[in-house]
Write an enzyme that holds these catalytic residues in place. Structure first.
Site, PDB file in Angstrom:
ATOM      1  N   GLU A   1      -4.813  -5.093  10.710  1.00  0.00           N
ATOM      2  CA  GLU A   1      -3.822  -4.039  10.908  1.00  0.00           C
ATOM      3  C   GLU A   1      -4.104  -3.327  12.238  1.00  0.00           C
ATOM      4  O   GLU A   1      -4.942  -2.404  12.275  1.00  0.00           O
ATOM      5  CB  GLU A   1      -3.887  -3.018   9.775  1.00  0.00           C
ATOM      6  CG  GLU A   1      -3.616  -3.601   8.401  1.00  0.00           C
ATOM      7  CD  GLU A   1      -3.117  -2.545   7.413  1.00  0.00           C
ATOM      8  OE1 GLU A   1      -2.065  -2.775   6.813  1.00  0.00           O
ATOM      9  OE2 GLU A   1      -3.757  -1.498   7.263  1.00  0.00           O
TER      10      GLU A   1
ATOM     11  N   GLU B   1      -6.699   4.484   8.165  1.00  0.00           N
ATOM     12  CA  GLU B   1      -6.545   5.924   7.888  1.00  0.00           C
ATOM     13  C   GLU B   1      -7.836   6.499   7.310  1.00  0.00           C
ATOM     14  O   GLU B   1      -8.190   7.646   7.572  1.00  0.00           O
ATOM     15  CB  GLU B   1      -5.346   6.139   6.946  1.00  0.00           C
ATOM     16  CG  GLU B   1      -4.028   5.944   7.701  1.00  0.00           C
ATOM     17  CD  GLU B   1      -2.890   5.338   6.904  1.00  0.00           C
ATOM     18  OE1 GLU B   1      -2.917   5.411   5.652  1.00  0.00           O
ATOM     19  OE2 GLU B   1      -1.961   4.786   7.528  1.00  0.00           O
TER      20      GLU B   1
ATOM     21  N   GLY C   1       2.863   2.304  10.894  1.00  0.00           N
ATOM     22  CA  GLY C   1       3.799   3.415  10.753  1.00  0.00           C
ATOM     23  C   GLY C   1       4.528   3.778  12.034  1.00  0.00           C
ATOM     24  O   GLY C   1       5.153   4.839  12.114  1.00  0.00           O
TER      25      GLY C   1
ATOM     26  N   SER D   1       3.882  -2.054  10.421  1.00  0.00           N
ATOM     27  CA  SER D   1       5.342  -2.115  10.622  1.00  0.00           C
ATOM     28  C   SER D   1       5.931  -3.479  10.269  1.00  0.00           C
ATOM     29  O   SER D   1       6.884  -3.947  10.900  1.00  0.00           O
ATOM     30  CB  SER D   1       5.708  -1.715  12.051  1.00  0.00           C
ATOM     31  OG  SER D   1       5.300  -0.373  12.301  1.00  0.00           O
TER      32      SER D   1
ATOM     33  N   LYS E   1       0.087   4.238  -0.220  1.00  0.00           N
ATOM     34  CA  LYS E   1      -0.576   5.394   0.405  1.00  0.00           C
ATOM     35  C   LYS E   1      -0.416   6.632  -0.496  1.00  0.00           C
ATOM     36  O   LYS E   1      -0.393   6.500  -1.705  1.00  0.00           O
ATOM     37  CB  LYS E   1      -0.046   5.594   1.829  1.00  0.00           C
ATOM     38  CG  LYS E   1      -0.169   4.300   2.661  1.00  0.00           C
ATOM     39  CD  LYS E   1       0.039   4.488   4.131  1.00  0.00           C
ATOM     40  CE  LYS E   1      -0.131   3.149   4.841  1.00  0.00           C
ATOM     41  NZ  LYS E   1      -0.029   3.225   6.283  1.00  0.00           N
TER      42      LYS E   1
ATOM     43  N   ASN F   1       0.862  -1.190   0.000  1.00  0.00           N
ATOM     44  CA  ASN F   1       0.000   0.000   0.000  1.00  0.00           C
ATOM     45  C   ASN F   1       0.896   1.237   0.000  1.00  0.00           C
ATOM     46  O   ASN F   1       1.502   1.568   1.011  1.00  0.00           O
ATOM     47  CB  ASN F   1      -0.882  -0.041   1.261  1.00  0.00           C
ATOM     48  CG  ASN F   1      -1.723   1.213   1.420  1.00  0.00           C
ATOM     49  OD1 ASN F   1      -1.793   2.053   0.514  1.00  0.00           O
ATOM     50  ND2 ASN F   1      -2.358   1.357   2.572  1.00  0.00           N
TER      51      ASN F   1
ATOM     52  N   HIS G   1      -9.359   0.879   5.252  1.00  0.00           N
ATOM     53  CA  HIS G   1      -8.069   1.118   5.909  1.00  0.00           C
ATOM     54  C   HIS G   1      -8.285   2.043   7.107  1.00  0.00           C
ATOM     55  O   HIS G   1      -9.124   2.946   7.059  1.00  0.00           O
ATOM     56  CB  HIS G   1      -7.074   1.747   4.925  1.00  0.00           C
ATOM     57  CG  HIS G   1      -5.676   1.738   5.464  1.00  0.00           C
ATOM     58  ND1 HIS G   1      -5.247   2.679   6.369  1.00  0.00           N
ATOM     59  CD2 HIS G   1      -4.646   0.891   5.257  1.00  0.00           C
ATOM     60  CE1 HIS G   1      -3.988   2.398   6.691  1.00  0.00           C
ATOM     61  NE2 HIS G   1      -3.599   1.324   6.026  1.00  0.00           N
TER      62      HIS G   1
END
Ligand code: 13P
Length: 249
Positions: free
Chosen positions: A166, A96, A172, A212, A11, A9, A94
């Site tokens: 996730e 985010e 991240g 990560s 992003k 991904n 996702h």
């Protein structure tokens, strides 16, 4: 046998030239041909990346799609459009997008329906916040994310879904879920799906780990019985790291 999958991904990173360079470098690398490799660039580069990966086993995915079919939805991209440019997969839900764009499980259910009507395979993301884990509420959160967005599907439709676990606290941050935490949740997800759809379907669905995941820890994670690969963020932006991860099964 479940599919082994590594999906990158990207992003909101790269420009067109960087995206093409990255795709070409991955294509020329010695990646694991028995694994499914999916690269997921930003919308404007999708068509060029589909062309750049033509006649290779590399597949292309999108990071999002509209819950609507078409019409007056300025700025939105429909599943049908994605299908028409050769995209095969779509990330749905996702964290985010859940956090910054307030996407709800109900909307995600509609996006999944759109994907399936347009022959796109959803990569449905679930995962708890740090506070959910601290409060020992993580299983409950993931259970709701799964049931509200996926449990309206028919068994036949469910068969085609990829799930990505996730944990938000691992995305991240450089803090990966421990092998015990990852296996425990992946097994929980599979058992929860089995309760609704039966063992055969639950055992055929690939559940990816994201958060990560990198070339140094992928081997340990991918060796876990219920982890079928990874959804990779940061480490997918470097061809050598992404390819090393694909060679970690
Ligand atoms: P990182 O690998 O950068 O933690 O991101 C994971 C992710 O969000 C993939 O969708």
């Amino acid at each position: 046998m479940r599919k082994k999958i590594v999906a990158g991904n990207w992003k909101m990173n790269t420009d067109l030239n960087q995206a093409l360079d990255l795709a070409r470098e991955i294509r020329l690398s010695n990646y694991d041909k028995s694994a499914t490799l999916i690269i997921i660039p930003p919308f404007p580069f999708l068509y060029s990346i589909v062309e750049a990966t033509n006649n290779s086993v590399i597949q292309v995915g999108a990071q999002n799609c509209s819950k609507n079919k078409n019409g007056a939805f300025t700025g939105e991209v429909s599943a049908e459009m994605l299908n028409s440019v050769g995209v095969k997969y779509v990330i749905v839900g996702h964290s985010e997008r859940r956090t910054y764009f307030k996407e709800t499980n109900q909307e995600l259910a509609e996006k999944i329906k759109e994907c399936l009507s347009n022959k796109l395979i959803p990569i449905y993301c679930c995962g708890e916040l740090l506070e959910d884990r601290t409060n020992e509420n993580h299983f409950e959160v993931v259970k709701t994310q799964l049931s509200e967005a996926l449990f309206h599907l028919s068994p036949d439709q469910m068969k085609g879904i990829i799930i990505a676990y996730e944990p938000v606290w691992a995305i991240g941050t450089g803090v990966t879920a421990s092998p015990e935490q990852a296996q425990e949740m992946h097994q929980y997800i599979r058992q929860f799906i089995a309760k609704k759809f039966g063992d055969t379907i639950a055992n055929s669905i690939s559940i990816l780990y994201g958060g990560s995941c990198n070339a140094a820890n992928a081997k340990e994670l991918f060796a876990l019985p219920d982890v079928d690969g990874g959804l990779i963020g940061g480490a997918s932006l470097k061809a050598v790291d992404f390819v090393a991860i694909s060679n970690s099964f």
